[in-house]
Motif scaffolding. Structure first.
Motif, PDB file in Angstrom:
ATOM      1  N   VAL A  89      -2.121 -28.541  -0.221  1.00 25.17           N
ATOM      2  CA  VAL A  89      -1.166 -29.262  -1.069  1.00 25.17           C
ATOM      3  C   VAL A  89       0.222 -29.325  -0.423  1.00 25.17           C
ATOM      4  N   ILE A  90       0.828 -28.181  -0.209  1.00 27.93           N
ATOM      5  CA  ILE A  90       2.248 -28.132   0.139  1.00 27.93           C
ATOM      6  C   ILE A  90       2.539 -28.687   1.521  1.00 27.93           C
ATOM      7  N   VAL A  91       1.811 -28.230   2.538  1.00 30.01           N
ATOM      8  CA  VAL A  91       2.098 -28.680   3.908  1.00 30.01           C
ATOM      9  C   VAL A  91       1.901 -30.187   4.071  1.00 30.01           C
ATOM     10  N   PRO A  92       0.760 -30.750   3.647  1.00 30.51           N
ATOM     11  CA  PRO A  92       0.649 -32.210   3.782  1.00 30.51           C
ATOM     12  C   PRO A  92       1.691 -32.962   2.965  1.00 30.51           C
ATOM     13  N   ALA A  93       2.031 -32.458   1.775  1.00 27.04           N
ATOM     14  CA  ALA A  93       3.051 -33.122   0.966  1.00 27.04           C
ATOM     15  C   ALA A  93       4.408 -33.085   1.663  1.00 27.04           C
ATOM     16  N   VAL A  94       4.720 -31.956   2.294  1.00 22.15           N
ATOM     17  CA  VAL A  94       5.979 -31.828   3.025  1.00 22.15           C
ATOM     18  C   VAL A  94       6.034 -32.823   4.180  1.00 22.15           C
ATOM     19  N   ILE A  95       4.969 -32.873   4.978  1.00 22.88           N
ATOM     20  CA  ILE A  95       4.954 -33.794   6.125  1.00 22.88           C
ATOM     21  C   ILE A  95       5.024 -35.243   5.665  1.00 22.88           C
ATOM     22  N   ILE A  96       4.242 -35.573   4.650  1.00 24.35           N
ATOM     23  CA  ILE A  96       4.190 -36.962   4.166  1.00 24.35           C
ATOM     24  C   ILE A  96       5.540 -37.404   3.613  1.00 24.35           C
ATOM     25  N   THR A  97       6.204 -36.539   2.854  1.00 24.48           N
ATOM     26  CA  THR A  97       7.501 -36.939   2.287  1.00 24.48           C
ATOM     27  C   THR A  97       8.568 -37.061   3.373  1.00 24.48           C
ATOM     28  N   HIS A  98       8.500 -36.218   4.402  1.00 22.82           N
ATOM     29  CA  HIS A  98       9.435 -36.376   5.515  1.00 22.82           C
ATOM     30  C   HIS A  98       9.202 -37.707   6.224  1.00 22.82           C
ATOM     31  N   LEU A  99       7.936 -38.044   6.465  1.00 16.89           N
ATOM     32  CA  LEU A  99       7.628 -39.323   7.100  1.00 16.89           C
ATOM     33  C   LEU A  99       8.074 -40.498   6.228  1.00 16.89           C
ATOM     34  N   LEU A 100       7.944 -40.339   4.912  1.00 17.35           N
ATOM     35  CA  LEU A 100       8.372 -41.394   3.994  1.00 17.35           C
ATOM     36  C   LEU A 100       9.880 -41.587   4.057  1.00 17.35           C
ATOM     37  N   MET A 101      10.623 -40.491   4.106  1.00 17.46           N
ATOM     38  CA  MET A 101      12.075 -40.599   4.233  1.00 17.46           C
ATOM     39  C   MET A 101      12.449 -41.347   5.503  1.00 17.46           C
ATOM     40  N   LEU A 102      11.766 -41.032   6.606  1.00 20.65           N
ATOM     41  CA  LEU A 102      12.064 -41.694   7.870  1.00 20.65           C
ATOM     42  C   LEU A 102      11.637 -43.156   7.843  1.00 20.65           C
ATOM     43  N   ALA A 103      10.479 -43.429   7.224  1.00 17.25           N
ATOM     44  CA  ALA A 103       9.994 -44.808   7.149  1.00 17.25           C
ATOM     45  C   ALA A 103      10.931 -45.678   6.317  1.00 17.25           C
ATOM     46  N   ARG A 104      11.458 -45.109   5.251  1.00 22.53           N
ATOM     47  CA  ARG A 104      12.399 -45.844   4.412  1.00 22.53           C
ATOM     48  C   ARG A 104      13.801 -45.832   5.002  1.00 22.53           C
ATOM     49  N   GLY A 105      13.999 -45.001   6.015  1.00 24.58           N
ATOM     50  CA  GLY A 105      15.268 -44.966   6.714  1.00 24.58           C
ATOM     51  C   GLY A 105      16.431 -44.492   5.882  1.00 24.58           C
ATOM     52  N   GLY A 106      16.133 -43.881   4.729  1.00 25.58           N
ATOM     53  CA  GLY A 106      17.196 -43.460   3.845  1.00 25.58           C
ATOM     54  C   GLY A 106      17.894 -44.630   3.189  1.00 25.58           C
ATOM     55  N   SER A 107      17.365 -45.867   3.424  1.00 29.87           N
ATOM     56  CA  SER A 107      18.065 -47.056   2.953  1.00 29.87           C
ATOM     57  C   SER A 107      18.114 -47.158   1.442  1.00 29.87           C
ATOM     58  N   ARG A 108      17.078 -46.672   0.772  1.00 37.54           N
ATOM     59  CA  ARG A 108      17.061 -46.769  -0.692  1.00 37.54           C
ATOM     60  C   ARG A 108      17.935 -45.712  -1.341  1.00 37.54           C
ATOM     61  N   ALA A 109      18.350 -44.714  -0.540  1.00 41.04           N
ATOM     62  CA  ALA A 109      19.160 -43.644  -1.112  1.00 41.04           C
ATOM     63  C   ALA A 109      20.455 -44.187  -1.695  1.00 41.04           C
ATOM     64  N   ALA A 110      21.015 -45.192  -1.036  1.00 37.91           N
ATOM     65  CA  ALA A 110      22.283 -45.714  -1.511  1.00 37.91           C
ATOM     66  C   ALA A 110      22.151 -46.536  -2.762  1.00 37.91           C
ATOM     67  N   SER A 111      20.950 -47.094  -2.990  1.00 35.90           N
ATOM     68  CA  SER A 111      20.784 -47.971  -4.144  1.00 35.90           C
ATOM     69  C   SER A 111      20.083 -47.310  -5.314  1.00 35.90           C
ATOM     70  N   ASP A 112      19.485 -46.130  -5.102  1.00 34.74           N
ATOM     71  CA  ASP A 112      18.801 -45.462  -6.194  1.00 34.74           C
ATOM     72  C   ASP A 112      19.806 -44.869  -7.174  1.00 34.74           C
ATOM     73  N   PRO A 113      19.755 -45.214  -8.448  1.00 37.81           N
ATOM     74  CA  PRO A 113      20.667 -44.615  -9.407  1.00 37.81           C
ATOM     75  C   PRO A 113      20.505 -43.117  -9.454  1.00 37.81           C
ATOM     76  N   ALA A 114      19.266 -42.621  -9.268  1.00 39.74           N
ATOM     77  CA  ALA A 114      19.035 -41.188  -9.349  1.00 39.74           C
ATOM     78  C   ALA A 114      19.575 -40.458  -8.155  1.00 39.74           C
ATOM     79  N   ALA A 115      19.957 -41.176  -7.115  1.00 40.96           N
ATOM     80  CA  ALA A 115      20.465 -40.518  -5.905  1.00 40.96           C
ATOM     81  C   ALA A 115      21.968 -40.359  -5.950  1.00 40.96           C
ATOM     82  N   ARG A 116      22.593 -40.854  -6.964  1.00 39.64           N
ATOM     83  CA  ARG A 116      24.067 -40.812  -7.026  1.00 39.64           C
ATOM     84  C   ARG A 116      24.529 -39.641  -7.859  1.00 39.64           C
TER      85      ARG A 116
END
Length: 204
Positions: free
Chosen positions: A177-204
């Motif tokens: 559970v934990i290790v694959p979830a950690v790797i997958i979420t890191h890859l997702l952050m990189l794939a999204r490039g952090g670009s949605r972070a600026a527009s997500d209301p929950a990220a502010r």
């Protein structure tokens, strides 16, 4: 008529969430099955299969991608806070002779550092793409070092202390559970490039 038709069309993001739930249920079931007592290699195989499977599903631009891209960046980062107590447990277990010191030194301190960084990024910098990308890259390198160390202890050193520890609960939750979830979420952050972070209301 239009309303009735709309209700029959499955929400793509909902299908993605159902896929994630099914994967999580499988991982938990394998963790509770005790299969690692006899085949510790299965844990590494599950991590690899999970990462490859989710990466391919995300690349298809279908339900999985729609669901994953809708997740707030702050939530993705905050999930890694759990690594702080996990790292502390590794060090504590090694001090009691329950885990190899090599694994605790590499995985324990790294997880503590990444978990602490996750707190800071979640609270203050989840809206900054560069910070999110840097966090994702550092965290990914750290988890790969931990997995590599575990693989070395399992396949090369044949360390009975490590293979015995990873087979007893709650440790099977790590590869399933934990290790694959950690790797997958890191890859997702990189794939999204952090670009949605600026527009997500929950990220502010």
């Amino acid at each position: 008529m239009l309303e009735a038709t709309t209700r029959t069309i499955p929400d793509p993001s909902r299908r993605g969430a159902l896929a994630a739930g099914a994967w999580l249920a499988l991982g938990v079931s394998l963790s509770l099955s005790g299969v690692l007592r006899h085949t510790p290699q299965l844990g590494f195989a599950f991590v690899a299969a999970s990462v490859v499977g989710w990466s391919l599903a995300y690349a298809q631009r279908g339900a999985v991608r729609a669901w994953a891209d809708a997740l707030p960046m702050r939530v993705l980062v905050a999930l890694h806070i759990i690594r702080l107590p996990i790292g502390a447990v590794f060090l504590w277990e090694a001090s009691r002779g329950q885990l190899p010191q090599l694994f605790a030194d590499r995985a324990g301190w790294g997880d503590i550092a990444v978990g602490a960084a996750a707190i800071a990024v979640t609270l203050a910098a989840a809206h900054r793409p560069r910070v999110v990308r840097a966090f994702a890259l550092v965290g990914l390198v750290d988890i790969l070092i931990a997995v590599g160390t575990g693989a070395y202890l399992t396949f090369r050193a044949h360390d009975p202390l490590f293979t015995g520890a990873i087979a007893r609960l709650p440790y099977p939750l790590l590869p399933f559970v934990i290790v694959p979830a950690v790797i997958i979420t890191h890859l997702l952050m990189l794939a999204r490039g952090g670009s949605r972070a600026a527009s997500d209301p929950a990220a502010r």
